[in-house]
Design an enzyme around this catalytic site. Sequence first.
Site, PDB file in Angstrom:
ATOM      1  N   GLY A 167       0.829  -1.205   0.000  1.00  0.00           N
ATOM      2  CA  GLY A 167       0.000   0.000   0.000  1.00  0.00           C
ATOM      3  C   GLY A 167       0.854   1.241   0.000  1.00  0.00           C
ATOM      4  O   GLY A 167       0.511   2.258   0.620  1.00  0.00           O
ATOM      5  N   ASN A 187       1.610  -2.296   5.401  1.00  0.00           N
ATOM      6  CA  ASN A 187       0.798  -1.088   5.536  1.00  0.00           C
ATOM      7  C   ASN A 187      -0.534  -1.190   4.791  1.00  0.00           C
ATOM      8  O   ASN A 187      -1.550  -0.706   5.266  1.00  0.00           O
ATOM      9  CB  ASN A 187       1.587   0.119   5.026  1.00  0.00           C
ATOM     10  CG  ASN A 187       0.737   1.349   4.843  1.00  0.00           C
ATOM     11  OD1 ASN A 187       0.262   1.932   5.814  1.00  0.00           O
ATOM     12  ND2 ASN A 187       0.518   1.738   3.595  1.00  0.00           N
ATOM     13  N   SER A 230      -4.340  -0.871  13.962  1.00  0.00           N
ATOM     14  CA  SER A 230      -5.344   0.159  14.218  1.00  0.00           C
ATOM     15  C   SER A 230      -5.852   0.103  15.649  1.00  0.00           C
ATOM     16  O   SER A 230      -5.859  -0.955  16.289  1.00  0.00           O
ATOM     17  CB  SER A 230      -6.520  -0.045  13.248  1.00  0.00           C
ATOM     18  OG  SER A 230      -7.652   0.704  13.635  1.00  0.00           O
ATOM     19  N   TYR A 258     -12.939  -5.615  10.081  1.00  0.00           N
ATOM     20  CA  TYR A 258     -11.681  -4.863   9.994  1.00  0.00           C
ATOM     21  C   TYR A 258     -10.974  -4.884  11.357  1.00  0.00           C
ATOM     22  O   TYR A 258      -9.768  -5.155  11.445  1.00  0.00           O
ATOM     23  CB  TYR A 258     -11.971  -3.428   9.564  1.00  0.00           C
ATOM     24  CG  TYR A 258     -10.761  -2.506   9.580  1.00  0.00           C
ATOM     25  CD1 TYR A 258      -9.867  -2.500   8.521  1.00  0.00           C
ATOM     26  CD2 TYR A 258     -10.533  -1.650  10.654  1.00  0.00           C
ATOM     27  CE1 TYR A 258      -8.753  -1.656   8.528  1.00  0.00           C
ATOM     28  CE2 TYR A 258      -9.432  -0.811  10.675  1.00  0.00           C
ATOM     29  CZ  TYR A 258      -8.556  -0.819   9.604  1.00  0.00           C
ATOM     30  OH  TYR A 258      -7.458   0.022   9.629  1.00  0.00           O
ATOM     31  N   LYS A 262      -7.245  -6.522  12.438  1.00  0.00           N
ATOM     32  CA  LYS A 262      -6.166  -5.731  13.023  1.00  0.00           C
ATOM     33  C   LYS A 262      -5.763  -6.236  14.405  1.00  0.00           C
ATOM     34  O   LYS A 262      -4.596  -6.140  14.798  1.00  0.00           O
ATOM     35  CB  LYS A 262      -6.571  -4.255  13.079  1.00  0.00           C
ATOM     36  CG  LYS A 262      -6.687  -3.595  11.704  1.00  0.00           C
ATOM     37  CD  LYS A 262      -5.357  -3.620  10.967  1.00  0.00           C
ATOM     38  CE  LYS A 262      -5.393  -2.798   9.690  1.00  0.00           C
ATOM     39  NZ  LYS A 262      -4.081  -2.765   8.995  1.00  0.00           N
TER      40      LYS A 262
END
Length: 249
Positions: A11, A90, A142, A155, A159
């Site tokens: 990314g 990333n 995150s 998500y 993480k």
Amino acid sequence: MSNKRLVIISGGAGGVGTSLSTLFCQQGYAVAIGYSNNRQKAEELALQLNAQGAQALAVAMDYSCRDSIKKAIAKVTEHFQLPVSILINNGALAQEKQFETITDDDWERMLKVNLQGPFIAVQETLNDMRQQQWGRVINITSIGGQWGGFNQVHYAASKAGLINFTQSISKIYSKDGIASMAVAIGLVATDMSAKELASEAGKEKVRNIPAGRLACADEVAKQVLHLCQEDSFYLTGQTINMNGGMYFG
């Protein structure tokens, strides 16, 4: 080149990724700018950085596919004639969706890219790092992985897994000179977070940040660069919280 080390950044042309790619290039590293969908942006960034005297290469790297990751690593090590020293995981998927509407495919895709992808990338770069007896694995995770998600449950779960994966790699490979750290970011001003922050719930989140503002992508990049220095090795296994005071853990 002042620093004979090769960095792979997944990314690498996104919001935080662009800052990472730019900063590491400025510091003399050879930088592989990994991309999945943003080919044009990644190639333009590489051209821009190379025009400034840097060493950058845009490379396709689909984190849902081991073959794509292997090909990317082979391409950049051949191009730069260097082994991989630093892997920055990333790139990630994000999806705003109410829990009841998350499908099996949504869940599988999220964990495949955000958790299985970094697992594959570490497996495929470990040999280079072990031969050098030096390496860094930096996982960009995150705050959601620490305190859960509301409209991003899948998500947040991915993480959280990445934080635990960081700890496992540290336990196994620190003895080989390979440090593994996570950087758990809160709300960062990027295109990826724009949709979330435009909602009423998102605006409320911003109002509740003790630091009184969003993080800047450059701040994250500088912290990651610091973790790649010699004197940061003993931080192996740690999760560095960059959330403006939103969460302590």
